[in-house]
Design a protein around this motif. Sequence first.
Motif, PDB file in Angstrom:
ATOM      1  N   PRO A  68      35.998  43.735  58.757  1.00  0.00           N
ATOM      2  CA  PRO A  68      34.904  43.622  57.800  1.00  0.00           C
ATOM      3  C   PRO A  68      34.578  42.161  57.457  1.00  0.00           C
ATOM      4  O   PRO A  68      35.479  41.343  57.287  1.00  0.00           O
ATOM      5  CB  PRO A  68      35.422  44.370  56.563  1.00  0.00           C
ATOM      6  CG  PRO A  68      36.915  44.277  56.679  1.00  0.00           C
ATOM      7  CD  PRO A  68      37.224  44.291  58.147  1.00  0.00           C
ATOM      8  N   THR A  69      33.295  41.882  57.376  1.00  0.00           N
ATOM      9  CA  THR A  69      32.818  40.542  57.064  1.00  0.00           C
ATOM     10  C   THR A  69      33.018  40.260  55.575  1.00  0.00           C
ATOM     11  O   THR A  69      32.675  41.090  54.736  1.00  0.00           O
ATOM     12  CB  THR A  69      31.321  40.426  57.408  1.00  0.00           C
ATOM     13  OG1 THR A  69      31.125  40.771  58.783  1.00  0.00           O
ATOM     14  CG2 THR A  69      30.804  39.029  57.158  1.00  0.00           C
ATOM     15  N   ILE A  70      33.538  39.083  55.268  1.00  0.00           N
ATOM     16  CA  ILE A  70      33.732  38.688  53.872  1.00  0.00           C
ATOM     17  C   ILE A  70      32.572  37.776  53.466  1.00  0.00           C
ATOM     18  O   ILE A  70      32.423  36.671  53.979  1.00  0.00           O
ATOM     19  CB  ILE A  70      35.088  37.980  53.669  1.00  0.00           C
ATOM     20  CG1 ILE A  70      36.229  38.895  54.133  1.00  0.00           C
ATOM     21  CG2 ILE A  70      35.260  37.578  52.208  1.00  0.00           C
ATOM     22  CD1 ILE A  70      36.269  40.269  53.463  1.00  0.00           C
ATOM     23  N   ILE A  71      31.770  38.288  52.537  1.00  0.00           N
ATOM     24  CA  ILE A  71      30.562  37.586  52.103  1.00  0.00           C
ATOM     25  C   ILE A  71      30.800  37.031  50.704  1.00  0.00           C
ATOM     26  O   ILE A  71      31.114  37.783  49.775  1.00  0.00           O
ATOM     27  CB  ILE A  71      29.353  38.542  52.096  1.00  0.00           C
ATOM     28  CG1 ILE A  71      29.190  39.203  53.466  1.00  0.00           C
ATOM     29  CG2 ILE A  71      28.084  37.795  51.697  1.00  0.00           C
ATOM     30  CD1 ILE A  71      28.375  40.483  53.430  1.00  0.00           C
ATOM     31  N   ALA A  72      30.666  35.728  50.565  1.00  0.00           N
ATOM     32  CA  ALA A  72      30.891  35.064  49.281  1.00  0.00           C
ATOM     33  C   ALA A  72      29.686  35.306  48.377  1.00  0.00           C
ATOM     34  O   ALA A  72      28.611  34.749  48.585  1.00  0.00           O
ATOM     35  CB  ALA A  72      31.123  33.572  49.488  1.00  0.00           C
ATOM     36  N   HIS A  73      29.885  36.135  47.364  1.00  0.00           N
ATOM     37  CA  HIS A  73      28.827  36.569  46.461  1.00  0.00           C
ATOM     38  C   HIS A  73      28.414  35.427  45.526  1.00  0.00           C
ATOM     39  O   HIS A  73      29.172  35.038  44.640  1.00  0.00           O
ATOM     40  CB  HIS A  73      29.342  37.767  45.658  1.00  0.00           C
ATOM     41  CG  HIS A  73      28.339  38.403  44.772  1.00  0.00           C
ATOM     42  ND1 HIS A  73      28.535  38.563  43.419  1.00  0.00           N
ATOM     43  CD2 HIS A  73      27.132  38.952  45.046  1.00  0.00           C
ATOM     44  CE1 HIS A  73      27.505  39.194  42.890  1.00  0.00           C
ATOM     45  NE2 HIS A  73      26.633  39.431  43.854  1.00  0.00           N
ATOM     46  N   ARG A  74      27.234  34.873  45.780  1.00  0.00           N
ATOM     47  CA  ARG A  74      26.745  33.712  45.017  1.00  0.00           C
ATOM     48  C   ARG A  74      27.685  32.516  45.162  1.00  0.00           C
ATOM     49  O   ARG A  74      27.813  31.692  44.256  1.00  0.00           O
ATOM     50  CB  ARG A  74      26.550  34.069  43.542  1.00  0.00           C
ATOM     51  CG  ARG A  74      25.772  35.362  43.326  1.00  0.00           C
ATOM     52  CD  ARG A  74      25.656  35.733  41.871  1.00  0.00           C
ATOM     53  NE  ARG A  74      25.304  37.145  41.743  1.00  0.00           N
ATOM     54  CZ  ARG A  74      25.239  37.818  40.591  1.00  0.00           C
ATOM     55  NH1 ARG A  74      25.480  37.185  39.455  1.00  0.00           N
ATOM     56  NH2 ARG A  74      24.929  39.097  40.558  1.00  0.00           N
ATOM     57  N   GLY A  75      28.353  32.441  46.316  1.00  0.00           N
ATOM     58  CA  GLY A  75      29.390  31.449  46.535  1.00  0.00           C
ATOM     59  C   GLY A  75      30.723  31.991  46.070  1.00  0.00           C
ATOM     60  O   GLY A  75      30.922  33.200  45.978  1.00  0.00           O
ATOM     61  N   ALA A  76      31.643  31.093  45.757  1.00  0.00           N
ATOM     62  CA  ALA A  76      32.934  31.518  45.208  1.00  0.00           C
ATOM     63  C   ALA A  76      32.776  31.638  43.698  1.00  0.00           C
ATOM     64  O   ALA A  76      33.369  30.883  42.916  1.00  0.00           O
ATOM     65  CB  ALA A  76      34.022  30.515  45.575  1.00  0.00           C
ATOM     66  N   SER A  77      31.974  32.600  43.271  1.00  0.00           N
ATOM     67  CA  SER A  77      31.560  32.680  41.865  1.00  0.00           C
ATOM     68  C   SER A  77      32.676  33.141  40.941  1.00  0.00           C
ATOM     69  O   SER A  77      32.526  33.086  39.721  1.00  0.00           O
ATOM     70  CB  SER A  77      30.343  33.595  41.723  1.00  0.00           C
ATOM     71  OG  SER A  77      30.593  34.864  42.312  1.00  0.00           O
ATOM     72  N   SER A  87      30.047  25.968  44.160  1.00  0.00           N
ATOM     73  CA  SER A  87      30.452  27.346  44.454  1.00  0.00           C
ATOM     74  C   SER A  87      30.329  27.639  45.944  1.00  0.00           C
ATOM     75  O   SER A  87      31.212  28.262  46.537  1.00  0.00           O
ATOM     76  CB  SER A  87      29.584  28.315  43.649  1.00  0.00           C
ATOM     77  OG  SER A  87      29.974  29.641  43.854  1.00  0.00           O
ATOM     78  N   TYR A  88      29.259  27.181  46.567  1.00  0.00           N
ATOM     79  CA  TYR A  88      29.070  27.402  48.004  1.00  0.00           C
ATOM     80  C   TYR A  88      30.133  26.656  48.806  1.00  0.00           C
ATOM     81  O   TYR A  88      30.689  27.182  49.771  1.00  0.00           O
ATOM     82  CB  TYR A  88      27.682  26.939  48.447  1.00  0.00           C
ATOM     83  CG  TYR A  88      26.522  27.645  47.792  1.00  0.00           C
ATOM     84  CD1 TYR A  88      26.626  28.960  47.312  1.00  0.00           C
ATOM     85  CD2 TYR A  88      25.293  27.004  47.650  1.00  0.00           C
ATOM     86  CE1 TYR A  88      25.552  29.598  46.721  1.00  0.00           C
ATOM     87  CE2 TYR A  88      24.214  27.646  47.065  1.00  0.00           C
ATOM     88  CZ  TYR A  88      24.345  28.935  46.598  1.00  0.00           C
ATOM     89  OH  TYR A  88      23.268  29.564  46.012  1.00  0.00           O
TER      90      TYR A  88
END
Length: 400
Positions: A68-77, A87-88
């Motif tokens: 599964p792809t790990i998508i940083a939600h709004r960066g490392a929020s 955050s990015y």
Amino acid sequence: MGTQESRQSQDANDQGRGTGRRALLGAAVLGAGGAVLGLPAAARADEATPDAKAAGHSGGGYRSLPVPTIIAHRGASGYRPEHTLGSYQLALDMGAHVIEQDLVPTKDGHLVCRHENDITGTTDVAAHPEFAGRKTTKVVDGVTYTGWFTEDFTLAELKTLRAKERIPGNRQENTLYDGRWEIPSFEEVLRWAEKEGRKRGRRVWLHVETKHPTYFRKLGLGLEEPLAKLLRKYDRHRKNSPVFLQSFEPSSIQRLNRLVDSPLVVLLSGAATRPWDFVEAGDPRTVADLVKPAGLAWIASFANGVGPTLDLIIPRDSGGNLTTPTTLVADAHAEGLILHPYTLRNENTFLPANFRKGTDANAYGDSFGALKVYFDTGIDGIFTDNPDTGLLAHADFVGD
């Protein structure tokens, strides 16, 4: 991402099990400090494993991303104020496979990265007396808000503001970084991604959302055309480009489908809700209709994936516990769609009740247990505020 939840403030295998796991553990243990200091273990977490290296950088497109792809939600929020370059950067240094941006426009037509056009809670605008007269009340997608809005500011004016933590009650430690970063324009993020890609020898994947597109189009600030222009300028408009384009409004994705060939994702909120463009157009369909096979077939006619709320994957009972998975994953896959549900956060208050630990709502619960349950459904990826946690869960799941 996550309009409904945010309104409620909720928002390789390197020869066996060795190097890749150690690098990811290094990122998790060093966390925010390690990434910012540039310590080797954290900085190389995203480069240590073959599946991370293969994240679409050889021209293979989104199907080459780790699953599964790990998508940083709004960066490392979970560790920095959301939608900031800080955050990015932290998300990228931790090793996130994809990093998300939400886009809203300025008065002079620039695209900036904010989860909402209402910047009252995510910037220090209230502390700027020169903008006191800009405070107003607006109705956005049928909901009334009072505050300050990006469409009433030029980009130059927004650049005088500083970002701050959106949910300080839950994430008191993030307030340490209040005032440290500006509001980034999307073009700045694209330039940052290109620079970081050159340093790493691979392009940086982005997940880009158009926010309230019908509302903004009525104001003469359509999002899709300037977005497409920037994607073409930075060579992210092709079918194998390292970018996803997403929206809660299917018509925005249909419009983008006519402008670029980038991968497209329709976001899906609660089952009983209707996309706002459906409301405006008098389309009676709800999200419950869109997640049925016929609705998914319709989405597949112009998009590559769906981004459902996690409750559409596994509903919760009245006590907040996970119940039985729905057929959404299998039904979407039958139509050739990928699934990137949202959002997994580490804090008890956001987790399913059966994965909470203790009585402190802001303490971390059993995120690893929850992630495994969601991964077991066959989802292709997940949005998380805590990329390091997601990456370790990914490694556990794939046996790295």
